[in-house]
Design an enzyme around this catalytic site. Structure first.
Site, mmCIF file in Angstrom:
data_model
loop_
_atom_site.group_PDB
_atom_site.id
_atom_site.type_symbol
_atom_site.label_atom_id
_atom_site.label_comp_id
_atom_site.label_asym_id
_atom_site.label_seq_id
_atom_site.Cartn_x
_atom_site.Cartn_y
_atom_site.Cartn_z
ATOM 1 N N ASN A 179 4.903 67.171 11.882
ATOM 2 C CA ASN A 179 4.730 65.867 12.450
ATOM 3 C C ASN A 179 4.917 64.961 11.109
ATOM 4 O O ASN A 179 5.773 63.863 11.180
ATOM 5 C CB ASN A 179 3.281 65.534 13.017
ATOM 6 C CG ASN A 179 3.337 66.069 14.176
ATOM 7 O OD1 ASN A 179 4.083 65.800 15.174
ATOM 8 N ND2 ASN A 179 2.564 67.167 14.712
ATOM 9 N N THR A 180 4.481 65.266 9.829
ATOM 10 C CA THR A 180 4.639 64.384 8.850
ATOM 11 C C THR A 180 5.551 65.067 7.736
ATOM 12 O O THR A 180 6.125 64.469 6.981
ATOM 13 C CB THR A 180 3.064 64.209 7.926
ATOM 14 O OG1 THR A 180 2.362 63.728 9.199
ATOM 15 C CG2 THR A 180 3.108 63.558 7.030
ATOM 16 N N THR A 221 7.803 68.448 6.202
ATOM 17 C CA THR A 221 8.857 69.668 6.654
ATOM 18 C C THR A 221 8.486 70.703 5.331
ATOM 19 O O THR A 221 8.931 70.108 4.261
ATOM 20 C CB THR A 221 10.144 69.356 6.791
ATOM 21 O OG1 THR A 221 10.174 68.549 8.167
ATOM 22 C CG2 THR A 221 11.010 70.563 7.012
ATOM 23 N N TYR A 248 -1.453 83.096 26.878
ATOM 24 C CA TYR A 248 -1.622 81.890 27.085
ATOM 25 C C TYR A 248 -0.935 81.413 28.396
ATOM 26 O O TYR A 248 0.203 81.708 28.862
ATOM 27 C CB TYR A 248 -0.823 80.833 25.975
ATOM 28 C CG TYR A 248 -1.448 79.625 25.857
ATOM 29 C CD1 TYR A 248 -2.690 79.299 25.405
ATOM 30 C CD2 TYR A 248 -0.614 78.670 26.310
ATOM 31 C CE1 TYR A 248 -2.986 78.026 25.195
ATOM 32 C CE2 TYR A 248 -0.821 77.182 26.209
ATOM 33 C CZ TYR A 248 -2.224 76.971 25.657
ATOM 34 O OH TYR A 248 -2.478 75.750 25.574
ATOM 35 N N GLY A 267 3.058 74.930 20.650
ATOM 36 C CA GLY A 267 3.652 74.518 19.601
ATOM 37 C C GLY A 267 4.335 75.556 18.893
ATOM 38 O O GLY A 267 3.721 76.571 18.413
ATOM 39 N N ASP A 291 5.216 75.983 15.889
ATOM 40 C CA ASP A 291 4.502 76.559 14.540
ATOM 41 C C ASP A 291 3.103 77.416 14.579
ATOM 42 O O ASP A 291 3.161 78.266 14.060
ATOM 43 C CB ASP A 291 3.921 75.187 13.862
ATOM 44 C CG ASP A 291 3.141 74.281 14.651
ATOM 45 O OD1 ASP A 291 3.008 74.355 15.902
ATOM 46 O OD2 ASP A 291 2.302 73.407 14.101
ATOM 47 N N ARG A 292 2.450 77.192 15.848
ATOM 48 C CA ARG A 292 1.367 78.058 16.248
ATOM 49 C C ARG A 292 2.017 79.358 16.624
ATOM 50 O O ARG A 292 1.486 80.578 16.198
ATOM 51 C CB ARG A 292 0.517 77.620 17.273
ATOM 52 C CG ARG A 292 0.083 76.320 17.065
ATOM 53 C CD ARG A 292 -0.516 75.467 18.454
ATOM 54 N NE ARG A 292 -1.779 76.155 19.112
ATOM 55 C CZ ARG A 292 -2.334 75.931 19.955
ATOM 56 N NH1 ARG A 292 -1.867 75.144 20.895
ATOM 57 N NH2 ARG A 292 -3.262 76.626 20.502
ATOM 58 N N ASP A 331 -4.962 76.372 10.706
ATOM 59 C CA ASP A 331 -3.675 75.745 10.160
ATOM 60 C C ASP A 331 -4.161 74.179 9.996
ATOM 61 O O ASP A 331 -3.975 73.602 10.885
ATOM 62 C CB ASP A 331 -2.463 75.830 10.923
ATOM 63 C CG ASP A 331 -1.223 75.189 10.315
ATOM 64 O OD1 ASP A 331 -1.280 74.572 9.158
ATOM 65 O OD2 ASP A 331 -0.014 75.686 10.785
ATOM 66 N N THR A 356 -18.418 53.008 -1.818
ATOM 67 C CA THR A 356 -17.795 52.975 -0.331
ATOM 68 C C THR A 356 -16.779 54.298 -0.343
ATOM 69 O O THR A 356 -16.734 54.894 0.645
ATOM 70 C CB THR A 356 -17.172 51.843 0.011
ATOM 71 O OG1 THR A 356 -18.184 50.745 0.015
ATOM 72 C CG2 THR A 356 -16.396 51.978 1.420
#
Length: 276
Positions: free
Chosen positions: A10-11, A13, A99, A106, A108-109, A128, A184
């Site tokens: 998602n963020t 590669t 499953y 996904g 990647d899984r 992960d 903080t």
């Protein structure tokens, strides 16, 4: 066999040259950089070094389907004639899928499951720690059975900032020694880091109880992903840290799927996450 293995997240590669006994070269870049003709992966292909000049094919997985054509077309243009493999639930992984809706897993899984099975066997709990954190279970009889998905530590940092007026954005995963924040920033760092670790500990404990009730009392715990360093001392015995698990799993899946029907057409990605 030297393969370019690419995990489109998602963020970020992550990619690398992977041979039978490990990764030779691993790098990462923002996933949206794949839309550009000039990015680190393109440079690797156009100006190969000792590790990448002998690349024999591409193996990839992706949770961002619209980026798949960019990668597959780029590879075909720069290294024409070499095989390209896009991992989906239809591929052989070296273990079964029990499953209920495998097409919604996904990719990647799936790659992680293939890598964990190959490297360490089952039963195993695979953590992960990326943008989202997944805790998946593989067993000797059930293979990939499923798991848990939750926000990663980066999402925790972003949520605190995005949903409040005065709390700043945390820029890294550092946190102070001890459990009492003196500012903080320190309080937020502790909340994210310790909260993340505590969440993963709770997940692993629950999964271990489930497996123990079925006679599997000592599953291996394997951690990977960008914030896996926060989890290295998480359990006793310590988890097994495999930084390149997804890439190793892609390499394994490529070797297990030599038949033409497993080589997914270049612009296709059949993974669709389940609707709420």
């Amino acid at each position: 066999m030297n393969l370019l293995c690419v995990d489109i997240g998602n963020t970020h590669t992550h990619f690398g040259c992977v041979v039978d006994d490990g990764s030779l070269k691993v790098d990462s870049m923002p996933s949206r950089a794949l839309e550009s003709d000039r990015n680190p992966l393109t440079r690797l292909l156009e100006h190969p070094g000792p590790d990448s000049e002998t690349i024999e094919g591409l193996a990839c997985c992706s949770v961002v389907p619209d980026l798949n054509p960019h990668l597959l077309r780029t590879f075909a243009a720069i290294r024409p004639g070499l095989p390209r493999f896009l991992l989906t639930h239809r591929a052989g992984l070296g273990l079964p899928l029990t499953y209920p809706a495998p097409e919604t897993i996904g990719p990647d899984r799936l790659a992680n499951a293939a890598g964990a099975q190959f490297l360490h066997g089952a039963p195993a709990i695979i953590v992960d720690a990326g943008t989202a954190v997944t805790c998946d279970v593989i067993t000797p009889d059930g293979g990939f059975e499923g798991g848990i998905i939750a926000p990663g530590v980066g999402l925790m940092r972003h949520y605190l900032h995005d949903r409040t007026v005065l709390l700043p954005m945390l820029e890294n995963d550092d946190h102070p020694v001890g459990a009492i924040g003196k500012s903080t920033i320190e309080a937020m760092q502790l909340g994210c880091a310790l909260g993340f670790r505590g969440m993963i500990e709770a997940f692993i404990a629950a999964l271990r109880r489930d497996l123990a009730a079925r006679g599997m009392k000592h599953p291996k715990v394997i951690v990977t992903g960008g914030t896996a360093h926060l989890l290295i001392s998480l359990t006793t015995p310590a988890p097994i840290h495999v930084p390149d698990l997804t890439l190793r799993g892609l390499h394994r899946a490529f070797l297990l799927n030599p038949a033409s029907e497993s080589r997914i057409p270049p612009d296709e990605c059949s993974w669709t996450p389940e609707s709420p």
